[in-house]
Design an enzyme around this catalytic site. Structure first.
Site, mmCIF file in Angstrom:
data_model
loop_
_atom_site.group_PDB
_atom_site.id
_atom_site.type_symbol
_atom_site.label_atom_id
_atom_site.label_comp_id
_atom_site.label_asym_id
_atom_site.label_seq_id
_atom_site.Cartn_x
_atom_site.Cartn_y
_atom_site.Cartn_z
ATOM 1 N N ARG A 298 41.908 95.905 52.111
ATOM 2 C CA ARG A 298 42.492 94.869 52.968
ATOM 3 C C ARG A 298 41.427 94.148 53.776
ATOM 4 N NH1 ARG A 298 47.945 98.421 54.456
ATOM 5 N NH2 ARG A 298 49.051 97.797 52.563
ATOM 6 N N TYR A 442 47.895 90.056 47.176
ATOM 7 C CA TYR A 442 47.627 91.457 46.812
ATOM 8 C C TYR A 442 47.139 92.299 47.990
ATOM 9 C CZ TYR A 442 42.774 89.878 45.550
ATOM 10 O OH TYR A 442 41.512 89.358 45.509
ATOM 11 N N GLU A 443 47.080 93.598 47.740
ATOM 12 C CA GLU A 443 46.799 94.614 48.768
ATOM 13 C C GLU A 443 47.843 94.587 49.882
ATOM 14 O OE1 GLU A 443 44.938 96.691 47.754
ATOM 15 O OE2 GLU A 443 43.836 95.556 46.262
ATOM 16 N N GLY A 444 49.072 94.318 49.516
ATOM 17 C CA GLY A 444 50.150 94.191 50.495
ATOM 18 C C GLY A 444 50.258 92.744 50.919
#
Length: 598
Positions: A298, A442-444
């Protein structure tokens, strides 16, 4: 063709003049001997690698993309990518901030941050190959067994092997509790993994002889939901007892995704058909182990957008100075030309300055977070380590979401500066826009980051960590509150910090009555928090600039920094007022809409 110059001066300003990193490092035993000359030399050489080796491959890599041989399951990366990676390894860059016990250089993570910003500016798709490896290294370093560390860490540190994170499945993205990949225990203590993963960045390539996949899967007796997920290290090639490579593990690339951007990176569909792996961490505690990699990722994704913001700004600025269109509204500026350069037009300047402010504010935040990570890992005082970890946890969703939202907006604005030429591939601007778009997903997704910030990081501990950040703001206000020259920078931040306390309390009470109120406010809330953080750092940067000017320093860098800060507070920071108003509008205009959405 695009241009790129590493922003070394601004990096040095943030590290040495704003944060005094060398003094901070003196309190960290592993980094106590790191001096300014070392820092400057490393980032200067890193900038040369970014500009000379991988930047020339950015457009060509996007045009060529990756290709899959379906018979062998091997992926060919764009021309030049493998050779660039070999130079990356030869230069020792993978080992920059890794543990010396595994062959690393043991330098502060701050330097890794600067290196990756420059590489992301130069070529985000290429940079994702080593970037994911560093996350795999961090995960195994924190949660791997002694045997796993012995097998994998030296190879990941040297760059001889790369790593991936295999989370997402076709039917579940963020909701990992729904994943179906299975892990069956074997008599020898290993596990046989079976399942399918999608959207796996750098999932297959020929840059290295082995790839270490970190795979989330379920044990046979696992509880349902996210509490039943375990983590496994599954290498592309099995590793023999002596460290040599054994037979091919049945973990294959079944297809490559056809994507909007980052074409040079192999985003793979991974088919796992009884591949042998080893358990990382405790059974059913896989998410806790994987979160080490996810949090690193993140921060890395925020850094990707920071890099794209910087390179897009540099190109738009150069174009705006050269392109002539119309005359200035306030009178002719270029009398020797048939029209004025478009940089004379107010809205062009607004777009340029927005990108510049987002880059400089983002750089300060990213370097500050890297410092927090260094202190969390290495400070001898347990309280300092704990406080640094808490602050980093608070700021991580802001880095991921605020920087990526800003980065997309900035690349679009910089494309707009080019007019029609920004829509044409040769300028490079449309690629920056396409590449920046994935960073918000992406990555949440950024909504997930917003829910994490408001629901878990702030309301979850009754605002305790937010109050700690408020104390930083309060200390700056106390220090500069009577300085009239600082008023234009201090007063807005002080006012917002005061408003933030009331705003957060109000949302907390609403959320206790109806959880949808948190969901309705979270995205707006994160942007308000992001501006509070940016405002604090811009005030600190302005503080340094004013001191230098008062001391007689005539370097135009400081005047430019003040002008950028003034623009930020005048044109971008006021967004917080409308954001708080829309957050306070609550969930009703969103949830009582069944007819509208029928």
């Amino acid at each position: 063709m695009p241009i790129y110059t590493p922003p070394l001066r601004d990096m040095q300003f943030v590290m040495h003049e704003v944060f005094n990193v060398v003094d901070e490092f003196k309190n960290l035993p592993p980094h106590a001997e790191v001096d300014a000359d070392t820092i400057n030399a490393v980032i200067e050489e890193g900038g040369k690698f970014a500009t000379d080796v991988i930047f020339p491959l950015n457009i060509s890599g996007d045009t060529e993309g990756c290709t899959l041989d379906k018979a062998t399951h091997e992926v060919k990366t764009p021309a030049g990518f493998n050779e660039a990676y070999a130079k990356y390894v030869e230069g020792g860059w993978p080992a920059l901030s890794c543990d010396t016990a595994y062959g690393g250089q043991g330098l502060p993570f701050v330097l890794n941050q600067c290196m990756y910003e420059m590489m992301n500016s130069a070529n985000q798709a290429w940079t994702m190959y080593p970037g994911l490896s560093h996350g795999a290294y961090e995960c195994l370093h924190a949660h791997g067994t002694d045997e796993q560390k012995k097998i994998y860490l030296p190879k990941l540190t040297s760059g001889e092997w790369t790593g991936t994170m295999c989370l997402t499945e076709p039917h579940c993205g963020t909701d990992l509790g729904m994943l179906r990949t299975k892990a069956e225990p074997q008599a020898d203590g290993s596990y046989k993994i079976t399942g399918n993963k999608i959207f796996i960045s750098a999932g297959e390539h020929g840059m290295t002889e082995n790839i270490v996949h970190l795979v989330l899967a379920r044990l046979p007796d696992a509880p349902v939901g996210s509490k039943g997920i375990s983590l496994f290290a599954v290498p592309k090639f099995k590793v023999n007892a002596d460290g040599s490579l054994g037979e091919r593990n049945p973990i294959f690339c079944g297809a490559l995704e056809h994507k909007m951007g980052i074409h040079g990176n192999a985003t793979a569909q991974i088919n796992i058909d009884g591949a042998i792996g080893s358990l990382v961490g405790q059974p059913n505690k896989g998410l806790a182990a994987m979160f080490v990699m996810m949090n690193a990722a993140r921060l890395g994704v925020g850094n990707q957008s920071l890099g794209l913001t910087e390179v897009a700004y540099q190109n738009a600025l150069a174009y705006a100075k050269d392109r002539i269109q119309m005359r200035s509204l306030s009178g002719v500026k270029a009398k020797d030309k048939p029209a004025d350069p478009i940089i004379v037009h107010p809205d062009v300047r607004k777009m340029l300055l927005t990108a510049k402010a987002y880059a400089e504010g983002g750089r300060a935040l990213a370097i500050y977070c890297a410092m927090l990570l260094d202190k969390e890992l290495h400070h001898p005082d347990e309280k300092v380590r704990k406080d640094s970890g808490e602050m980093l946890a608070l700021l991580t969703p802001i880095v991921k979401a605020f920087l990526t939202d800003n980065g997309f907006d900035a690349t679009v604005m910089c494309q707009q500066v080019f007019g029609g030429h920004g829509y044409i591939k040769e300028s490079g601007m449309e690629q920056f826009v396409r590449d920046a778009r994935i960073n918000m997903i992406y990555e949440g997704t950024n909504t997930i980051q917003s829910l994490d910030l408001l629901g878990r990081k702030i309301l979850g501990n009754n605002g305790a960590t937010l109050k700690k950040f408020g104390k930083l703001v309060g200390a700056l206000v106390q220090e500069e509150g009577v300085n009239e020259k600082m008023a234009e920078f201090i007063n807005p931040v002080a006012y917002l910090a005061d408003q933030m306390t009331k705003f957060t309390t109000e949302l907390g009470f609403r959320g206790m009555q109806n959880p949808d109120e948190v969901g309705a406010a979270a995205v707006d809330y994160l942007r308000v928090a992001g501006h509070l953080v940016f405002g604090y750092f811009f005030a600190r940067m302005a503080q340094v600039a004013l001191r230098e000017i008062a001391a007689g320093n005539t370097d135009p860098f400081y005047g430019a920094k003040l002008q950028t800060a003034r623009f930020y507070f005048a044109k971008l920071f006021p967004e917080t007022a409308s954001l708080m108003r829309t957050a306070r509008a609550g969930s009703k205009p969103l949830m009582e809409t069944d007819l509208a959405l029928a």
